[in-house]
Design a protein around this motif. Structure first.
Motif, short mmCIF file in Angstrom:
data_model
loop_
_atom_site.label_atom_id
_atom_site.label_comp_id
_atom_site.label_asym_id
_atom_site.label_seq_id
_atom_site.Cartn_x
_atom_site.Cartn_y
_atom_site.Cartn_z
N ASP A 160 0.27 -1.41 -0.09
CA ASP A 160 -0.11 0.14 -0.19
C ASP A 160 1.12 1.50 -0.43
N LYS A 216 -0.68 5.53 14.97
CA LYS A 216 -1.76 6.29 15.03
C LYS A 216 -1.91 6.85 16.17
N ASP A 237 -4.95 9.20 6.79
CA ASP A 237 -4.89 8.62 8.01
C ASP A 237 -4.46 7.77 7.77
N ASP A 278 -6.39 5.45 10.16
CA ASP A 278 -7.41 5.07 10.15
C ASP A 278 -8.42 2.89 10.25
N ASP A 279 -7.90 3.18 8.60
CA ASP A 279 -8.17 1.91 7.67
C ASP A 279 -7.65 0.97 7.47
N GLY A 280 -6.19 0.68 8.16
CA GLY A 280 -5.14 0.05 8.20
C GLY A 280 -3.68 0.04 7.30
N HIS A 281 -4.14 0.78 5.87
CA HIS A 281 -3.49 0.09 5.25
C HIS A 281 -2.09 0.55 5.15
N TYR A 282 -1.84 2.05 6.17
CA TYR A 282 -0.44 2.68 6.22
C TYR A 282 0.16 2.56 7.72
N SER A 301 -17.25 8.70 6.71
CA SER A 301 -17.17 7.25 6.45
C SER A 301 -18.52 7.21 5.42
N PRO A 302 -17.65 6.19 4.78
CA PRO A 302 -17.74 5.01 3.74
C PRO A 302 -18.70 5.00 3.71
N ASN A 303 -19.65 3.82 4.22
CA ASN A 303 -20.58 2.95 4.30
C ASN A 303 -21.60 3.97 4.06
N ASN A 318 -23.73 9.34 6.15
CA ASN A 318 -22.42 9.40 5.39
C ASN A 318 -22.91 9.27 4.41
#
Lengths: 556, 556
Positions: free
Chosen positions: A217, A334, A359, A361-365, B204-206, B372
């Motif tokens: 990523d 974080k 950021d 938040d989604d865990g990719h980085y 918020s993506p969803n 969202n």
């Protein structure tokens, strides 16, 4: 003579995240020889510790017994494990043991605070062991978000303890040793009395991910982003810096490092040999000579620290580096709880400059440096100790961790700061010590119960009214009261007649006072404070802190 | 005479989450007639606003033009939209329009702050409209986390505006009207000039989930938990209270309501007819007569507010209700950024009591009240306005929202607080107004630039030194300086000789002062402040705030 006993007494870190400090002792009761594991700090906040520079555990218990302290062991070089070493060393005066990368950082801190850096001794990793008083200590390499993190084998005549320090179970951490389950199992083979285990991520349900999982990523981002990329993370996360820098290089980007802490950390990691193959770094002065599309800036300040590079860039400029619309700012870190507002403020400043913020938040980085719930279970199983004592966590983490152990059929014991556990036979709580916190306030170490910070909080919440009175020796007022408002809506700013009302009320109080009251500074102070608070409350709805300065003129 | 124009000027809410206040005007430039939409508050924090009671937008622009203010429209009864109505009404003096539930709450606030509650007029929902100056206003029912939330149709001779207020697109919100896409589409049929649209959840993506989706998980929890359950959420989230109470009833649990705000809100919702079928509620006094297994306590304080029921229970007791080991505490609410530390403190207190804490992090026990990202797109498509102007969000939300609009081929314009947009023809920015913030401080409204709060912050960070001097009329010191330390590590608590050093240094300064300096209070103040700061810095490493009280004795 009483029998020898093996005790464990957490002084910091068992009841909070940060300021780790754990005491182990062995010997006859009242004559134990001690080792102290970690001497960390935590950072102040405006809610509880305004104006404080650093917070550390209250080491009073061991300071009073410093003649029996055999050594200080440091598991790794994060501030919450090493940060107080230079500040508390003068009161502890015991040799310091750690691995070379950690030692380099400990030596810096010792020197900065005026101590002898030679008190820091470099130790080889397990299976080597070092004798410290009645203990044999082994530094077992373990993965974490800083190089050379170590779990500790602590052997005493009463048996073996395994103290994890902070850890994750990463098979490919890129910098520093991988988590090696076979090594951990081999350490535990002869039986372990107690496992002291990191609790910070006990509420994270999924297995931890590896540093190596970020490569794809981050590589994609470096290749696809159109402008300059700035990436921020903890300066000590040398593996992340390497991941970022290598991805930049692969995408044809040169690397600039912005921020003193990060430069120091990279140099230390290179000079101690833990960091290799780090791409060449340009000087900050070279910014401008390289097309933005071909740049990665590594910047300090991922937590929004006001004087770091990230806050500077968000405000407009840091050492000649400026952002432009279309640049990308990556928070590869974080948010530490409590820093949300500062970081959010920076996100908004960056948005106003048209910079794209990404950021973690989604865990990719970003991946965490701590063991998640299933990773903790793996550790429990590998060590298979008689008892698990959760450490490094708020109370809720310790409790959750203990319940996790018990739900899998193990035995756990919760010992928060100040709770002494006797581990000689079956682990049991034997004593409860009063523990507070120690603050570095300017250049002075103060206690959290000294009242100094409480006074500052009171002034912040309620304002401060200062009353000056000049009296004859017998208390007769020579002139009217003079009152100054600090942090109060007085009439210099709002037409509310506050000061006028106050001075009249104080003068009335003095005029109608008895001779007896006038002879006592304390009585005057009480009466004047009361009337000042009442008038303020009636006039502006606030009850301020009041300081009364009584000047009595001695007539010769 | 200049032509009529239609303008939009956000004063609060466009640059932060909270304190919403949006001004619309129509008429010749400089003679527009206005409506003000929402008069909200936000809450102070120690970092920026210690001691402040409430924060609201700076309404100065419209206060100076209050004679041309035709009405105040309130979209819904959340504090960030209605909270300042009683405080600012005396300066605005215009009729207030809202729907009945909102009106009941507005009337309470008006009365509490000493205003005439009859100034609040109840309005019927769309398609009814009310004429307010040059505008026709329609209250379009829309779903949100409070009953009777309304989007606004704002018609003027220059065209129609659609102002969403806060909203979600919930087809079954349980209390209050469902989101009705056909209704929204019908409102937009004749064309809409501008859509002012809620931005808080743009990251918020969803798609948002419905209140109804919580029923199953909450029902399961009520049935399976072994001890008492306490559930906390926003008092105004009447739908959630109903979801919780009905699930409790189905599981054989009686309901007790703990906390004044929640009781008031339930009563208001029942009396205005928006809440029906709420299960019977026991008195707090009945606690103890019902087995714990058969109890649900609904408690205020989901954000960790110190005086609310949750904080009380966490400390040990609230109005006779006590927790026990094995009880369950459900946070059916999100954590508002900035409240993490207070809430985490409560989690730890609950853990120490052996209470199981369940938070809403995994989404089983809370749904958001805001639209969202995909829901926002649905709104954009339904209204199909000439321009979308994002509102209610920090700058980063506004920017992200504008980019979302543009990525779908629409036109967006970012107007943060103070940016005036002319909507008469193609939307364009025409002016930039200076806007600050107004604080309720005790009972006084102060400005954020008055310096009062800055003084309090300075005292909190640096401590306060008060120096009292008694001088002859010509400035000759009559006695030595007297110095008092507040919030500083002085020798009453630490043997550092601070006060002694200071008094000596100040006396030296006065003794060596020129006659000219001694005649000027200002010169003495400057010189003494400087020497006090220097000595403090040298002795304890801090530069305090200094107040010098100079008493000159007039000899007759």
């Amino acid at each position: 003579m009483s029998k020898n006993r093996l005790i464990y007494l957490p002084l910091g870190g068992a009841g909070e995240i940060g300021m780790n400090m754990y005491l182990y002792g062995y010997g006859p009761e009242g004559a134990e020889r001690y080792i102290l594991v970690d001497v960390g700090v935590t950072f102040p906040d405006m809610d509880t510790t305004p104006g404080v520079d650093l917070i550390m555990a209250d080491a009073d218990y061991i300071i009073q017994r410093a003649d029996r302290l055999e050594g200080i062991i440091i598991t790794h070089a994060h501030e919450d494990h090493i940060g107080a070493i230079g500040l508390l060393y003068p009161k502890l005066q015991a040799p310091i043991y750690c691995r070379p990368f950690t030692a380099a950082i400990a030596q810096n801190k010792m020197e900065r605070d005026g101590n002898d850096p030679k008190k820091v001794q470099e130790c080889a990793p397990w299976p080597a062991m070092v004798e410290v008083g009645p203990f044999q200590i082994g530094f077992v390499p373990i993965s974490h978000s800083i190089p050379e993190a170590s779990a500790l084998v602590i052997d005493s005549p009463a048996g073996r303890i395994f103290h994890t320090g902070d850890f994750k179970t990463d098979p490919s951490p890129l910098v520093g040793e991988a988590f090696d389950p076979d090594l951990i199992a081999s350490v535990a083979k002869g039986g372990v009395k107690a496992l002291m285990c990191d609790s910070t991520n006990v509420f994270s349900p999924n297995p931890g991910r590896s540093e190596a999982s970020l490569k794809e990523d981050i590589g994609k981002l470096m290749a696809e982003a159109e402008g300059m990329i700035v990436a921020t993370t903890f300066a000590s996360n040398v593996a992340r810096l390497k991941t970022l820098a290598q991805a930049a290089k692969d995408a044809g980007r040169s690397v600039i490092v912005a921020g003193r802490a990060m430069n120091t950390m990279i140099q230390t990691a290179v000079s101690t040999g833990v960091l290799t193959d780090f791409p060449p770094v340009l000087d900050v002065e070279d910014f401008g000579d390289v097309p933005r599309r071909n740049l990665l800036v590594l910047a300090t300040g991922s937590q929004g620290e006001r004087r770091a590079a990230t806050a500077g860039l968000a405000r407009g400029k840091y050492r000649g580096i400026e952002l432009q619309k279309g640049d990308t700012y990556l928070f590869s870190s974080k948010t530490i709880p409590g820093n949300e507002r500062s970081i959010s403020h920076i996100y908004n400043q960056l948005a106003e400059q048209g910079v794209n913020v990404i950021d973690a938040d989604d865990g990719h980085y970003h991946v965490s440096g701590h063991a998640n719930r299933p990773d903790l279970v793996q550790m429990h199983d590998l060590i298979n100790a008689d008892v698990v004592i959760p450490m490094h966590g708020e109370y809720r983490h310790l409790r959750e961790h203990a319940e996790l152990v018990e739900s899998n059929g193990g035995t756990a014991l919760i010992a928060k700061n100040g709770v002494m556990v006797d581990l000689t036979h079956q682990a049991k709580v034997v004593e409860q010590i009063e523990v507070g916190r120690t603050y570095l306030d300017g250049t002075v170490l103060i206690g959290n119960m000294d009242g100094i910070v409480r006074e500052r909080l009171q002034m912040a919440l309620r304002g401060h009214m200062v009353v000056s009175l000049v009296l004859e020796e017998d208390g007769t007022p020579i002139d009217g009261a003079w009152i100054e408002a600090v942090g109060m809506p007085d009439e210099s700013r709002h037409q509310n007649g506050l000061i006028e009302n106050l001075e009249r009320a104080v003068d009335d109080t003095m005029e109608t006072a008895t001779r007896k009251m006038l002879r006592s500074d304390e009585a005057i102070e009480d009466a004047v404070s009361r009337v000042v608070q009442k008038v303020c409350s009636d006039t502006v709805g606030k009850k301020p802190v009041v300081t009364v300065m009584i000047n009595r003129l001695v007539t010769e």
